[in-house]
Design an enzyme around this catalytic site. Structure first.
Site, PDB file in Angstrom:
ATOM      1  N   GLU A 115     -17.138  -1.039   3.940  1.00  0.00           N
ATOM      2  CA  GLU A 115     -16.732  -0.353   2.718  1.00  0.00           C
ATOM      3  C   GLU A 115     -16.513   1.122   3.009  1.00  0.00           C
ATOM      4  O   GLU A 115     -16.922   1.641   4.056  1.00  0.00           O
ATOM      5  CB  GLU A 115     -17.787  -0.543   1.613  1.00  0.00           C
ATOM      6  CG  GLU A 115     -17.912  -1.992   1.164  1.00  0.00           C
ATOM      7  CD  GLU A 115     -18.912  -2.199   0.046  1.00  0.00           C
ATOM      8  OE1 GLU A 115     -18.870  -3.266  -0.569  1.00  0.00           O
ATOM      9  OE2 GLU A 115     -19.733  -1.295  -0.205  1.00  0.00           O
ATOM     10  N   HIS A 232     -15.541   5.313  -9.686  1.00  0.00           N
ATOM     11  CA  HIS A 232     -15.014   4.326  -8.745  1.00  0.00           C
ATOM     12  C   HIS A 232     -13.490   4.388  -8.812  1.00  0.00           C
ATOM     13  O   HIS A 232     -12.909   4.351  -9.894  1.00  0.00           O
ATOM     14  CB  HIS A 232     -15.502   2.923  -9.118  1.00  0.00           C
ATOM     15  CG  HIS A 232     -15.405   1.943  -7.996  1.00  0.00           C
ATOM     16  ND1 HIS A 232     -14.190   1.516  -7.495  1.00  0.00           N
ATOM     17  CD2 HIS A 232     -16.354   1.307  -7.265  1.00  0.00           C
ATOM     18  CE1 HIS A 232     -14.399   0.661  -6.517  1.00  0.00           C
ATOM     19  NE2 HIS A 232     -15.710   0.514  -6.347  1.00  0.00           N
ATOM     20  N   ARG A 279     -15.586   7.252  -2.187  1.00  0.00           N
ATOM     21  CA  ARG A 279     -15.059   7.042  -3.530  1.00  0.00           C
ATOM     22  C   ARG A 279     -14.601   8.328  -4.203  1.00  0.00           C
ATOM     23  O   ARG A 279     -13.603   8.341  -4.919  1.00  0.00           O
ATOM     24  CB  ARG A 279     -16.123   6.356  -4.397  1.00  0.00           C
ATOM     25  CG  ARG A 279     -16.421   4.947  -3.953  1.00  0.00           C
ATOM     26  CD  ARG A 279     -17.593   4.348  -4.701  1.00  0.00           C
ATOM     27  NE  ARG A 279     -17.838   2.978  -4.244  1.00  0.00           N
ATOM     28  CZ  ARG A 279     -18.832   2.221  -4.673  1.00  0.00           C
ATOM     29  NH1 ARG A 279     -19.686   2.717  -5.558  1.00  0.00           N
ATOM     30  NH2 ARG A 279     -18.991   0.994  -4.226  1.00  0.00           N
ATOM     31  N   HIS A 340     -18.661   5.113 -12.764  1.00  0.00           N
ATOM     32  CA  HIS A 340     -19.235   3.922 -12.146  1.00  0.00           C
ATOM     33  C   HIS A 340     -20.728   4.055 -11.857  1.00  0.00           C
ATOM     34  O   HIS A 340     -21.472   3.109 -12.046  1.00  0.00           O
ATOM     35  CB  HIS A 340     -18.499   3.628 -10.835  1.00  0.00           C
ATOM     36  CG  HIS A 340     -18.960   2.400 -10.116  1.00  0.00           C
ATOM     37  ND1 HIS A 340     -18.834   1.135 -10.665  1.00  0.00           N
ATOM     38  CD2 HIS A 340     -19.549   2.225  -8.898  1.00  0.00           C
ATOM     39  CE1 HIS A 340     -19.304   0.241  -9.813  1.00  0.00           C
ATOM     40  NE2 HIS A 340     -19.763   0.866  -8.744  1.00  0.00           N
ATOM     41  N   ARG A 375     -22.503   8.779  -4.157  1.00  0.00           N
ATOM     42  CA  ARG A 375     -23.196   7.638  -3.547  1.00  0.00           C
ATOM     43  C   ARG A 375     -22.330   6.944  -2.502  1.00  0.00           C
ATOM     44  O   ARG A 375     -21.170   6.636  -2.757  1.00  0.00           O
ATOM     45  CB  ARG A 375     -23.597   6.632  -4.626  1.00  0.00           C
ATOM     46  CG  ARG A 375     -24.214   5.361  -4.063  1.00  0.00           C
ATOM     47  CD  ARG A 375     -24.778   4.493  -5.159  1.00  0.00           C
ATOM     48  NE  ARG A 375     -23.766   3.894  -5.999  1.00  0.00           N
ATOM     49  CZ  ARG A 375     -23.140   2.738  -5.746  1.00  0.00           C
ATOM     50  NH1 ARG A 375     -23.415   2.077  -4.620  1.00  0.00           N
ATOM     51  NH2 ARG A 375     -22.261   2.246  -6.595  1.00  0.00           N
TER      52      ARG A 375
END
Length: 508
Positions: A115, A232, A279, A340, A375
């Site tokens: 990711e 997000h 992100r 998000h 994050r």
């Protein structure tokens, strides 16, 4: 009503803590309160997985720490990051022992996903249903403990404090009986999730209204870095849809492209990692592209990918796209950034303790210092597991010495006609969502943020002082919490802009 340990929230943070207490202390009563059904929480909606260093030949704790710090713009607490990353393998073993299954290959090895922001494949997952798998298995496991009780449709409105500012329980609205009750406890554990519903666009479920942060702040607990709201970049854009359906980060890790209305990729102009950037970077690049083009959305292009393999990896995403007429083999998927994850929250130390005695917090409502300003993907479920474990150890060692709390007098609640309230509250909630946008938080000037704060203060005044708005209904309490949370977000954003290059101060 009273109990020994009171847990607010039934996601992975609340469940893992409650189960461990119930098993270690069978003589104690543990009560879990949820404002909806037990399985309605942010955990259930988590598609991606859990970041765990397993392949020590290619990966290492040091690399995971470095990736986390870089994603968080080095505003993380390194001690916290190292603790969480190093505990990941042990917490994964516990989940497996509790019955959770994760995807593996024919050799029985975990299929590790990649990711954005990760330098190695380290995401343990269950297709694109990781959160749902976790929630289902943990609820099943929790049902086996006789001293662990669940009460659903209890909306916690406020924390109760004694004269020495010690947390002694909560005040809650029992939606079954439509009455307010007090529940006293030796230890109160907040696992109430995030606050995405505050914003104009969000991927969060309807229960994510900032309840834990708002009630902790009202009680005097320290709250930090609420301006660190992660958007997000790939929420599926649908007009008049709220909240938005999430397209997992893992889809970009699988090889999907982010393109504009002309079908051109543009992320490499912002970051050499392109689709695998973090992100915040991808969201910012998409918003900038939309401002130039004037379009409402960007797109995910999956047409070049192996569809059979894609459908195996992401059955939920394929199914939802099909349900709204999008064929990912031939069509682009419209996307926009959406609120998000809440990286800030109620300050806790390494044991999950807040600044109020006998009050703990874990999961998205807590500010641990792990995430910094942004994050890293798939660190959230891990954080919840680790901090609930830390809190469990602390509570087990201390609870026998905590005295029984004294009864707390119930306050009177004003009630108005329900039908008269709904339309008013809906209009106020729409106004809140209109104010709280990506641009306001991430690109607006300090002056614009202050103007928005004034508008939010007016909303708060309406809710605080003018009947019949103060109705004592769940809808009222949720809106009150959302407005208070929004004020914290913008207030911290204004303060942070003045010390942008300084490391945020926590209690650790």
């Amino acid at each position: 009503m009273k109990t020994d340990v009171l847990v607010i929230g039934s996601g992975i943070a609340g469940l893992s803590f409650a189960m461990k207490i119930a098993e270690a202390k069978p003589q104690l009563e543990v009560v879990v309160l949820t404002k909806s059904n037990n399985d309605v929480c942010n955990t259930t909606h988590a598609q991606g997985g859990i970041a765990v260093v397993l392949d020590r030949g290619k990966d290492s704790f040091e690399q995971h720490v470095s990736d986390t710090m870089k994603a968080g713009k080095d505003l993380n607490d390194r001690e916290v990051v190292e603790m969480v990353v190093s505990q990941a393998p042990d917490r994964l073993v516990e989940l497996i022992e509790w019955g959770t299954s994760f995807d593996s290959n024919l050799k029985g090895e975990f299929e590790l996903g990649l990711e954005g922001g990760h330098s190695q494949r380290r995401i343990v997952h269950h297709r694109d249903l990781t959160g749902r798998e976790l929630e289902r298995k943990l609820l099943k496991k929790a049902a086996a403990y006789e001293n662990l009780k669940f009460y659903d449709h209890f909306f916690v409105t406020d924390l109760l404090l004694d004269e020495e500012e010690v947390c002694i329980g909560v005040s809650a609205l029992d939606k079954h009986q439509n009455q307010q009750i007090n529940i006293s406890s030796k230890v109160t554990f907040l696992a109430t999730g995030g606050s995405g519903m505050v914003f104009q666009n969000t991927t969060n479920p309807s229960v994510a209204t900032g309840d834990g942060v708002a009630m902790a702040h009202r009680a005097g607990a320290k709250v930090s870095n609420m301006n660190f709201i992660q958007f997000h970049p790939t929420a599926l854009y649908e007009e008049d849809k709220y909240p938005l359906f999430l397209i997992s980060e893992a889809v970009r890790g699988f090889g999907a492209y982010v393109v504009n209305e002309k079908g051109n990729r543009f992320l490499f102009k912002s970051d050499m990692r392109g689709e695998l950037a973090t992100r915040d970077i991808v969201s910012e690049a998409i918003v900038a592209e939309l401002k130039v083009s004037g379009e409402k959305c960007a797109y995910l292009d999956c047409r070049h990918l192996d569809f059979k393999e894609f459908r195996t990896e992401f059955p939920t995403i394929v199914s939802y796209c099909n349900s709204i007429g999008i064929n990912i083999q031939t069509d682009l998927i419209p996307i926009v950034p959406a609120a998000h994850y809440q990286c800030g929250g109620i300050d806790v130390d390494l044991d999950g303790k807040t600044t109020l005695t006998n009050l703990y917090a874990s999961g998205e409502c807590a500010h641990t210092g792990l995430h910094g300003a942004n994050r890293l993907a798939s660190n959230s479920l891990l954080e919840a597991l680790v901090y609930s474990h830390q809190a469990f150890k602390a509570v087990v060692s201390e609870i026998d010495s905590i005295p029984e709390p004294l009864p707390h007098k119930q306050k009177e609640i004003f009630r108005a006609e329900q039908e008269a309230d709904d339309e008013i509250l809906r209009s106020l909630r729409m106004r809140l969502n209109e104010i709280m946008t990506y641009d306001l938080l991430h690109t607006s000037q300090k002056r614009e943020k202050k103007e928005a704060l004034e508008q939010l203060s007016e909303l708060k005044e309406i809710l605080d002082y003018y009947p019949p708005f103060n109705t004592g209904t769940p809808e009222f309490y949720e809106l009150r919490n959302m407005v208070e949370t929004a004020i914290l977000v913008l207030d911290h954003a204004v303060s942070f802009s003045a010390v942008r290059h300084n490391r945020p101060q926590g209690i650790m």
